[in-house]
Write an enzyme that holds these catalytic residues in place. Structure first.
Site, mmCIF file in Angstrom:
data_model
loop_
_atom_site.group_PDB
_atom_site.id
_atom_site.type_symbol
_atom_site.label_atom_id
_atom_site.label_comp_id
_atom_site.label_asym_id
_atom_site.label_seq_id
_atom_site.Cartn_x
_atom_site.Cartn_y
_atom_site.Cartn_z
ATOM 1 N N ASN A 7 29.635 -23.355 -42.215
ATOM 2 C CA ASN A 7 28.208 -23.629 -42.424
ATOM 3 C C ASN A 7 27.525 -22.343 -42.916
ATOM 4 O OD1 ASN A 7 25.370 -23.614 -41.783
ATOM 5 N ND2 ASN A 7 25.687 -25.526 -40.710
ATOM 6 N N HIS A 10 22.836 -19.799 -42.607
ATOM 7 C CA HIS A 10 22.200 -18.535 -42.250
ATOM 8 C C HIS A 10 22.306 -17.463 -43.319
ATOM 9 C CE1 HIS A 10 20.828 -20.341 -38.718
ATOM 10 N NE2 HIS A 10 22.056 -20.629 -38.306
ATOM 11 N N ARG A 18 12.849 -12.867 -47.176
ATOM 12 C CA ARG A 18 12.065 -12.174 -48.207
ATOM 13 C C ARG A 18 11.746 -13.070 -49.403
ATOM 14 N NH1 ARG A 18 12.057 -6.359 -47.503
ATOM 15 N NH2 ARG A 18 11.848 -6.268 -45.253
ATOM 16 N N HIS A 43 22.789 -27.474 -44.311
ATOM 17 C CA HIS A 43 21.797 -28.397 -43.728
ATOM 18 C C HIS A 43 20.494 -28.285 -44.506
ATOM 19 C CE1 HIS A 43 19.703 -29.756 -39.705
ATOM 20 N NE2 HIS A 43 19.302 -30.464 -40.750
ATOM 21 N N ARG A 45 17.127 -29.021 -44.275
ATOM 22 C CA ARG A 45 16.164 -29.463 -43.261
ATOM 23 C C ARG A 45 14.871 -29.939 -43.915
ATOM 24 N NH1 ARG A 45 16.520 -27.678 -37.834
ATOM 25 N NH2 ARG A 45 14.278 -28.025 -37.830
ATOM 26 N N ARG A 49 13.634 -24.524 -43.899
ATOM 27 C CA ARG A 49 13.558 -23.151 -43.374
ATOM 28 C C ARG A 49 14.688 -22.264 -43.890
ATOM 29 N NH1 ARG A 49 15.185 -23.852 -37.035
ATOM 30 N NH2 ARG A 49 13.321 -25.112 -36.990
ATOM 31 N N HIS A 50 15.805 -22.864 -44.323
ATOM 32 C CA HIS A 50 16.860 -22.020 -44.908
ATOM 33 C C HIS A 50 17.341 -22.593 -46.240
ATOM 34 C CE1 HIS A 50 19.075 -24.805 -42.372
ATOM 35 N NE2 HIS A 50 18.937 -24.088 -41.270
ATOM 36 N N GLU A 70 24.570 -31.581 -44.078
ATOM 37 C CA GLU A 70 23.966 -31.970 -42.805
ATOM 38 C C GLU A 70 22.549 -32.388 -43.083
ATOM 39 O OE1 GLU A 70 23.682 -29.227 -39.575
ATOM 40 O OE2 GLU A 70 25.779 -28.731 -39.836
ATOM 41 N N THR A 100 17.936 -24.576 -33.440
ATOM 42 C CA THR A 100 19.090 -25.158 -34.119
ATOM 43 C C THR A 100 19.214 -26.584 -33.627
ATOM 44 O OG1 THR A 100 21.475 -24.951 -34.512
ATOM 45 C CG2 THR A 100 20.703 -24.249 -32.354
ATOM 46 N N THR A 101 20.184 -27.345 -34.160
ATOM 47 C CA THR A 101 20.306 -28.756 -33.774
ATOM 48 C C THR A 101 20.556 -28.880 -32.267
ATOM 49 O OG1 THR A 101 21.434 -28.976 -35.886
ATOM 50 C CG2 THR A 101 21.390 -30.917 -34.486
ATOM 51 N N GLU A 151 31.120 -36.366 -35.436
ATOM 52 C CA GLU A 151 31.305 -34.951 -35.099
ATOM 53 C C GLU A 151 30.778 -34.766 -33.686
ATOM 54 O OE1 GLU A 151 29.870 -32.008 -37.902
ATOM 55 O OE2 GLU A 151 29.760 -30.490 -36.321
ATOM 56 N N HIS A 191 29.432 -26.740 -33.204
ATOM 57 C CA HIS A 191 28.186 -26.195 -32.668
ATOM 58 C C HIS A 191 28.456 -25.159 -31.584
ATOM 59 C CE1 HIS A 191 24.022 -25.602 -31.743
ATOM 60 N NE2 HIS A 191 23.742 -26.269 -32.841
ATOM 61 N N GLY A 192 28.029 -23.939 -31.879
ATOM 62 C CA GLY A 192 28.150 -22.859 -30.902
ATOM 63 C C GLY A 192 29.568 -22.300 -30.787
ATOM 64 N N GLY A 213 29.236 -22.078 -38.080
ATOM 65 C CA GLY A 213 28.351 -21.310 -38.951
ATOM 66 C C GLY A 213 27.920 -19.980 -38.377
HETATM 67 N N1 PXP Z 1 27.815 -28.974 -36.894
HETATM 68 C C1 PXP Z 1 26.541 -29.433 -36.920
HETATM 69 C C2 PXP Z 1 26.337 -30.897 -37.061
HETATM 70 C C3 PXP Z 1 25.436 -28.550 -36.831
HETATM 71 O O1 PXP Z 1 24.181 -29.034 -36.830
HETATM 72 C C4 PXP Z 1 25.674 -27.166 -36.775
HETATM 73 C C5 PXP Z 1 24.516 -26.217 -36.783
HETATM 74 O O2 PXP Z 1 23.869 -26.262 -38.003
HETATM 75 C C6 PXP Z 1 27.012 -26.731 -36.766
HETATM 76 C C7 PXP Z 1 28.062 -27.649 -36.807
HETATM 77 C C8 PXP Z 1 27.362 -25.274 -36.704
HETATM 78 O O3 PXP Z 1 26.871 -24.729 -35.531
HETATM 79 P P1 PXP Z 1 26.906 -23.154 -35.346
HETATM 80 O O4 PXP Z 1 26.023 -22.575 -36.411
HETATM 81 O O5 PXP Z 1 26.392 -22.945 -33.965
HETATM 82 O O6 PXP Z 1 28.332 -22.727 -35.526
#
Ligand code: PXP
Length: 237
Positions: A7, A10, A18, A43, A45, A49-50, A70, A100-101, A151, A191-192, A213
């Site tokens: 992902n 970021h 900037r 993603h 959004r 924001r990104h 996403e 975050t999500t 997922e 995630h995480g 990500g």
């Molecule tokens: N999968 C999904 C569906 C997410 O929303 C995210 C966060 O954008 C991730 C994976 C990746 O999560 P992380 O950035 O915490 O690794």
């Protein structure tokens, strides 16, 4: 051995700090692919924001692997996805004030809206995945709605404090993977996840892809994106 989806949101977060041109998420995606990423996740959004619309368009044109978009089920975003046609759309809940999500989709409670979004995306030839908590009720609802892919949200495991809690949430994911696989769903997770906690999740039989990500982009600050992706791929395998 699960695939690794990287992902790159970021990278765009830093660029938007900037409102400039660098760092460029499309170039970042190229480096991730060179380092072995099997798919690129971004993603779009509603608050932009990104990742921006033009990023998705360029990623769709330039990347050599799979683009996993996403997105929320907001009709305006669904319509952008149907035009750009990523390989896959992962439907996630979205709240304005979240960092975050937070948590997965409540498929059971939003059955009709999610079903409408899936119908439109599939008609445009896009594979659809649902981001849900490792919870039997949500897995059953995902099956019922006709999703082929889910997922599982690994946030509770990633944020668990202490071994007992970690073990509990690890087992929750393991059972969810087995249950979902048993009823014919294709299972991804994310995630995480980071360099310390990914291995146990990657070791669960039946997970097709890990989407990661934040930890990769953070590590890239120190060692560069290529190395950061390469190391995560090695751990995930
Ligand atoms: N999968 C999904 C569906 C997410 O929303 C995210 C966060 O954008 C991730 C994976 C990746 O999560 P992380 O950035 O915490 O690794």
């Amino acid at each position: 051995m699960p695939d690794l989806g990287v992902n790159i949101d970021h990278v765009a977060t830093l660029r938007q700090a900037r409102l400039g041109l660098v760092p460029d998420p499309v170039y970042a995606a190229y480096l991730c692919e060179k380092a072995g990423a099997n798919s690129i996740v971004a993603h779009l959004r509603e608050d932009r924001r990104h990742i921006q619309d033009k990023d998705i368009l360029l990623l769709r044109q330039k990347i050599k692997t799979r683009l996993n978009l996403e997105m929320s089920i907001a009709p305006s975003i669904v319509s952008i996805a149907c035009k750009i046609k990523p390989y896959q759309a992962t439907l996630v809940p979205e709240h304005r004030r979240e960092l975050t999500t937070e948590g997965g989709l409540d498929v059971a409670a939003n059955f009709k809206k999610i079903s409408t979004a899936i119908g439109k995306l599939e008609k445009a030839g896009i594979l659809v995945s649902l981001f849900i908590d490792p919870d039997k009720k949500q897995i059953d609802a995902s099956k019922k709605i006709g999703a082929g892919i889910i997922e599982l949200h690994t946030g509770r495991y990633s944020e668990a404090k202490g071994n007992k809690e970690k073990e509990r949430f690890f087992n929750e994911i393991k059972q969810a993977v087995n249950y979902a696989g048993g009823i014919g769903l294709s299972v991804n997770a994310g995630h995480g996840l980071d360099y310390a906690n990914v291995r146990r999740i990657a070791g669960i039989n039946g997970i097709r892809e890990l989407n990661i990500g934040y930890s990769i982009i953070c590590k890239a600050i120190y060692v560069g994106l290529f190395k950061a992706v390469e190391e995560m791929r090695r751990l995930a395998r």
